[in-house]
Design an enzyme around this catalytic site. Structure first.
Site, PDB file in Angstrom:
ATOM      1  N   GLU A 266       0.841  -1.210   0.000  1.00 31.30           N
ATOM      2  CA  GLU A 266       0.000   0.000   0.000  1.00 31.30           C
ATOM      3  C   GLU A 266       0.869   1.250   0.000  1.00 31.30           C
ATOM      4  O   GLU A 266       0.606   2.218  -0.711  1.00 31.30           O
ATOM      5  CB  GLU A 266      -0.912   0.039   1.240  1.00 31.30           C
TER       6      GLU A 266
ATOM      7  N   CYS B 240       0.270   1.238   7.410  1.00 30.17           N
ATOM      8  CA  CYS B 240      -0.364   1.613   6.134  1.00 30.17           C
ATOM      9  C   CYS B 240      -1.688   2.334   6.355  1.00 30.17           C
ATOM     10  O   CYS B 240      -2.019   3.276   5.624  1.00 30.17           O
ATOM     11  CB  CYS B 240      -0.548   0.378   5.255  1.00 30.17           C
TER      12      CYS B 240
HETATM   13  N1  THU Z   1       2.486  -6.426   4.055  1.00 26.78           N
HETATM   14  C1  THU Z   1       2.002  -5.541   3.140  1.00 26.78           C
HETATM   15  O1  THU Z   1       2.567  -5.393   2.044  1.00 26.78           O
HETATM   16  N2  THU Z   1       0.884  -4.834   3.451  1.00 26.78           N
HETATM   17  C2  THU Z   1       0.216  -4.955   4.631  1.00 26.78           C
HETATM   18  O2  THU Z   1      -0.695  -4.178   4.897  1.00 26.78           O
HETATM   19  C3  THU Z   1       0.537  -6.067   5.523  1.00 26.78           C
HETATM   20  C4  THU Z   1       1.901  -6.618   5.367  1.00 26.78           C
HETATM   21  C5  THU Z   1       3.696  -7.184   3.715  1.00 26.78           C
HETATM   22  C6  THU Z   1       4.936  -6.753   4.464  1.00 26.78           C
HETATM   23  C7  THU Z   1       5.785  -7.999   4.417  1.00 26.78           C
HETATM   24  O3  THU Z   1       6.533  -7.993   3.216  1.00 26.78           O
HETATM   25  C8  THU Z   1       4.785  -9.138   4.341  1.00 26.78           C
HETATM   26  O4  THU Z   1       3.534  -8.557   4.026  1.00 26.78           O
HETATM   27  C9  THU Z   1       4.664  -9.924   5.645  1.00 26.78           C
HETATM   28  O5  THU Z   1       4.451  -9.068   6.706  1.00 26.78           O
END
Ligand code: THU
Length: 133
Positions: free
Chosen positions: A55, A89
């Site tokens: 995000e 986020c």
């Molecule tokens: N992650 C996201 O990209 N967005 C979120 O809102 C939750 C978590 C990613 C970060 C990391 O690369 C993986 O998910 C595991 O936490």
């Protein structure tokens, strides 16, 4: 716009996820002012704290091109479940959201998704209004 295109773009962006450590791929698409869409994926790092969520990747792309108002965000992670935006986020979405009624689309797949307002997932948010008093 209804959210078909935004959902498709988030699903496509997930393919670019760089997640060699968690193996958890996430894609996002943000609809900004002028109806411009920016996409993003999570980008991990051997120094785990340097990881950037999907995000924020999408939002920062838009902001770095001069746009500052978010109208909607679609996010997709686990294709068998619903991956909600993490706390950081949510806070970044709040910084640029047009208002608390913007919709966050939490996507399992093209047909199955949940729509929540920002106020629903981040009630009582701390934003710039708190600093202007
Ligand atoms: N992650 C996201 O990209 N967005 C979120 O809102 C939750 C978590 C990613 C970060 C990391 O690369 C993986 O998910 C595991 O936490």
């Amino acid at each position: 716009m209804k959210y078909g295109q935004l959902i498709e773009e988030a699903i496509k962006a997930r393919e670019y996820a760089y997640a060699p450590y968690s193996k958890f791929k996430v894609g996002a698409a943000v609809l900004m002012e002028d109806d411009k869409i920016f996409t993003g994926c999570n980008i991990e790092n051997a120094s785990f704290g340097a990881t950037n969520c999907a995000e924020r990747t999408a939002i920062f792309k838009g902001v770095s091109e001069g746009l500052k108002i978010i109208k909607a965000v679609a996010v997709t992670g686990d294709p068998n479940g619903y991956t909600f935006p993490c706390g950081i986020c949510r806070q970044v979405i709040a910084e640029f959201a047009r208002d608390g009624q913007i919709e966050i689309i939490i996507v399992k797949n093209k047909e199955e998704y949940i729509v929540k307002t920002l106020d629903e997932i981040l009630p009582g948010s701390f934003t710039k209004k708190d600093l202007n008093n």
